[in-house]
Design a protein around this motif. Structure first.
Motif, PDB file in Angstrom:
ATOM      1  N   SER A  52      -2.298  66.723  44.894  1.00 45.70           N
ATOM      2  CA  SER A  52      -1.832  65.410  44.419  1.00 45.70           C
ATOM      3  C   SER A  52      -2.613  65.046  43.149  1.00 45.70           C
ATOM      4  O   SER A  52      -3.832  64.889  43.183  1.00 45.70           O
ATOM      5  CB  SER A  52      -2.077  64.336  45.481  1.00 45.70           C
ATOM      6  N   PRO A  53      -1.902  64.893  42.015  1.00 42.06           N
ATOM      7  CA  PRO A  53      -2.634  64.560  40.781  1.00 42.06           C
ATOM      8  C   PRO A  53      -3.288  63.183  40.855  1.00 42.06           C
ATOM      9  O   PRO A  53      -4.302  62.945  40.205  1.00 42.06           O
ATOM     10  CB  PRO A  53      -1.547  64.603  39.695  1.00 42.06           C
ATOM     11  N   PHE A  54      -2.709  62.300  41.676  1.00 40.92           N
ATOM     12  CA  PHE A  54      -3.274  60.948  41.785  1.00 40.92           C
ATOM     13  C   PHE A  54      -4.555  60.976  42.610  1.00 40.92           C
ATOM     14  O   PHE A  54      -5.532  60.295  42.293  1.00 40.92           O
ATOM     15  CB  PHE A  54      -2.224  60.001  42.381  1.00 40.92           C
ATOM     16  N   PHE A  76      -0.162  67.315  54.167  1.00 41.36           N
ATOM     17  CA  PHE A  76       1.208  66.801  54.004  1.00 41.36           C
ATOM     18  C   PHE A  76       2.147  67.498  54.988  1.00 41.36           C
ATOM     19  O   PHE A  76       3.038  66.871  55.553  1.00 41.36           O
ATOM     20  CB  PHE A  76       1.702  67.042  52.577  1.00 41.36           C
ATOM     21  N   HIS A  92      -0.160  61.937  56.456  1.00 40.30           N
ATOM     22  CA  HIS A  92      -0.135  60.734  55.621  1.00 40.30           C
ATOM     23  C   HIS A  92       0.880  59.705  56.136  1.00 40.30           C
ATOM     24  O   HIS A  92       0.999  58.632  55.573  1.00 40.30           O
ATOM     25  CB  HIS A  92       0.157  61.104  54.162  1.00 40.30           C
ATOM     26  N   LYS A  93       1.621  60.070  57.185  1.00 43.42           N
ATOM     27  CA  LYS A  93       2.576  59.124  57.777  1.00 43.42           C
ATOM     28  C   LYS A  93       2.153  58.733  59.198  1.00 43.42           C
ATOM     29  O   LYS A  93       2.947  58.155  59.952  1.00 43.42           O
ATOM     30  CB  LYS A  93       3.995  59.722  57.793  1.00 43.42           C
ATOM     31  N   GLY A 116       2.146  55.100  52.983  1.00 44.68           N
ATOM     32  CA  GLY A 116       1.822  56.462  53.427  1.00 44.68           C
ATOM     33  C   GLY A 116       1.608  57.409  52.269  1.00 44.68           C
ATOM     34  O   GLY A 116       2.065  58.558  52.290  1.00 44.68           O
ATOM     35  N   LYS A 117       0.916  56.932  51.228  1.00 43.16           N
ATOM     36  CA  LYS A 117       0.630  57.783  50.063  1.00 43.16           C
ATOM     37  C   LYS A 117      -0.870  57.910  49.874  1.00 43.16           C
ATOM     38  O   LYS A 117      -1.618  56.968  50.148  1.00 43.16           O
ATOM     39  CB  LYS A 117       1.233  57.158  48.788  1.00 43.16           C
ATOM     40  N   VAL A 118      -1.262  59.074  49.359  1.00 42.22           N
ATOM     41  CA  VAL A 118      -2.650  59.269  48.952  1.00 42.22           C
ATOM     42  C   VAL A 118      -2.727  59.069  47.441  1.00 42.22           C
ATOM     43  O   VAL A 118      -1.718  59.270  46.742  1.00 42.22           O
ATOM     44  CB  VAL A 118      -3.157  60.683  49.325  1.00 42.22           C
ATOM     45  N   PRO A 119      -3.901  58.683  46.935  1.00 44.18           N
ATOM     46  CA  PRO A 119      -5.184  58.522  47.601  1.00 44.18           C
ATOM     47  C   PRO A 119      -5.373  57.116  48.183  1.00 44.18           C
ATOM     48  O   PRO A 119      -4.728  56.166  47.769  1.00 44.18           O
ATOM     49  CB  PRO A 119      -6.167  58.734  46.448  1.00 44.18           C
ATOM     50  N   GLU A 175      -3.787  53.063  45.503  1.00 43.99           N
ATOM     51  CA  GLU A 175      -3.354  53.180  44.093  1.00 43.99           C
ATOM     52  C   GLU A 175      -4.546  53.746  43.300  1.00 43.99           C
ATOM     53  O   GLU A 175      -5.600  53.094  43.169  1.00 43.99           O
ATOM     54  CB  GLU A 175      -2.862  51.860  43.491  1.00 43.99           C
ATOM     55  N   SER A 176      -4.308  54.927  42.748  1.00 39.11           N
ATOM     56  CA  SER A 176      -5.419  55.671  42.133  1.00 39.11           C
ATOM     57  C   SER A 176      -6.155  54.891  41.041  1.00 39.11           C
ATOM     58  O   SER A 176      -7.391  54.905  40.984  1.00 39.11           O
ATOM     59  CB  SER A 176      -4.899  57.005  41.577  1.00 39.11           C
TER      60      SER A 176
HETATM   61  N1  GSH Z   1       0.964  55.303  42.212  1.00 35.76           N
HETATM   62  C1  GSH Z   1       0.280  56.012  43.275  1.00 35.76           C
HETATM   63  C2  GSH Z   1       1.009  57.326  43.506  1.00 35.76           C
HETATM   64  C3  GSH Z   1       0.524  58.013  44.760  1.00 35.76           C
HETATM   65  C4  GSH Z   1       1.463  59.149  45.158  1.00 35.76           C
HETATM   66  O1  GSH Z   1       2.630  59.223  44.733  1.00 35.76           O
HETATM   67  N2  GSH Z   1       0.958  60.039  46.022  1.00 35.76           N
HETATM   68  C5  GSH Z   1       1.781  61.120  46.513  1.00 35.76           C
HETATM   69  C6  GSH Z   1       1.071  62.458  46.322  1.00 35.76           C
HETATM   70  S1  GSH Z   1       1.026  62.908  44.622  1.00 35.76           S
HETATM   71  C7  GSH Z   1       2.001  60.952  47.996  1.00 35.76           C
HETATM   72  O2  GSH Z   1       1.107  60.607  48.737  1.00 35.76           O
HETATM   73  N3  GSH Z   1       3.238  61.237  48.436  1.00 35.76           N
HETATM   74  C8  GSH Z   1       3.567  61.234  49.811  1.00 35.76           C
HETATM   75  C9  GSH Z   1       4.792  60.417  50.106  1.00 35.76           C
HETATM   76  O3  GSH Z   1       5.234  59.657  49.227  1.00 35.76           O
HETATM   77  O4  GSH Z   1       5.300  60.568  51.198  1.00 35.76           O
HETATM   78  C10 GSH Z   1      -1.192  56.221  42.895  1.00 35.76           C
HETATM   79  O5  GSH Z   1      -1.498  56.205  41.700  1.00 35.76           O
HETATM   80  O6  GSH Z   1      -2.040  56.345  43.790  1.00 35.76           O
END
Ligand code: GSH
Length: 219
Positions: free
Chosen positions: A11-13, A35, A40-41, A52-55, A66-67
């Motif tokens: 994950s780049p974030f 994943f 994450h869910k 449910g998003k990282v980080p 939010e990174s």
């Molecule tokens: N805007 C968010 C983006 C975070 C994001 O999109 N994370 C992705 C990984 S790159 C994620 O967790 N995706 C899992 C999902 O959406 O189910 C940030 O900057 O933290």
């Protein structure tokens, strides 16, 4: 107690946050989520971030997602090594670069990387070509900037570099896949197209602790 960082490999974030912690030389507990197992869910993780998003970062009872918000929090809370600048002018330049990445790099990168990783690049060729046109212009701008200087802003690594690096790395990762070759996107290798950006990437990779942030499944 050390901060806890919840992240996912590639994950780049999330990568930005790990780089921030290393550059700021802060101790942290790594919570690597898988994943593929939908960690994450899970209900526990959704309590930390309802999307449910990282980080996600946890500092004692305080939770932030939010990174960019995490990076800013860490810089304000632990200011010994600054990544958002020491004065209004350098802070503004760093934020300008961070905003440029968010506005002009992230979306086209996603438009190229996602279909290549999902092996549907041929079906999304037009969208990929259009994103590649945008990125060629953006990386040409960055290349011109980085020809005159080692870091995007000032004399040392800042949030500007930390935010951009994982975007460049994931783009190169995707462009190295077999799916990418027939597209002829004229973006990689950076040594041929954007040599100063390539050199800047080597400088980021030489930062102490960088190795610990490298996505485990890319090794
Ligand atoms: N805007 C968010 C983006 C975070 C994001 O999109 N994370 C992705 C990984 S790159 C994620 O967790 N995706 C899992 C999902 O959406 O189910 C940030 O900057 O933290």
């Amino acid at each position: 107690m050390a901060v806890e960082v919840f992240w996912g490999s590639g994950s780049p974030f999330a990568w930005r946050v790990l780089l921030t912690l290393e550059v700021k030389q802060l101790p942290y507990e790594s919570r690597l989520l898988e994943f593929s197992r939908k960690q994450h869910k899970s209900p526990e993780f959704l309590r930390l971030n309802p999307r449910g998003k990282v980080p996600v970062l946890k500092d004692g009872d305080f939770v932030v997602y939010e990174s960019l918000a995490i990076m800013k929090y860490l810089d304000d809370r632990y200011p010994a090594v600054r990544i958002f600048g020491e004065d209004p002018e350098s802070s503004a330049r760093i934020m300008m670069s961070v905003c440029e990445c968010a506005s002009y790099i992230e979306q086209p990168t996603e438009s190229i990387v996602r279909p290549i990783f999902a092996r549907v690049a041929a079906e999304q060729r037009d969208a990929i070509m259009s994103a590649a046109n945008t990125l060629r212009d953006e990386y040409a701008l960055l290349n011109a900037r980085l020809t005159a200087r080692q870091w995007l802003v000032g004399d040392s690594i800042t949030a500007a570099d930390i935010v951009l690096y994982p975007q460049a790395a994931i783009l190169l990762r995707a462009l190295g896949k077999d799916e990418a070759a027939p597209l002829g996107l004229k973006l990689a290798p950076f040594a041929d197209y954007f040599p100063a950006v390539g050199q800047w990437m080597r400088a980021v990779e030489a930062v102490p602790g960088f190795e610990k942030t490298y996505p485990p499944h890319w090794r």
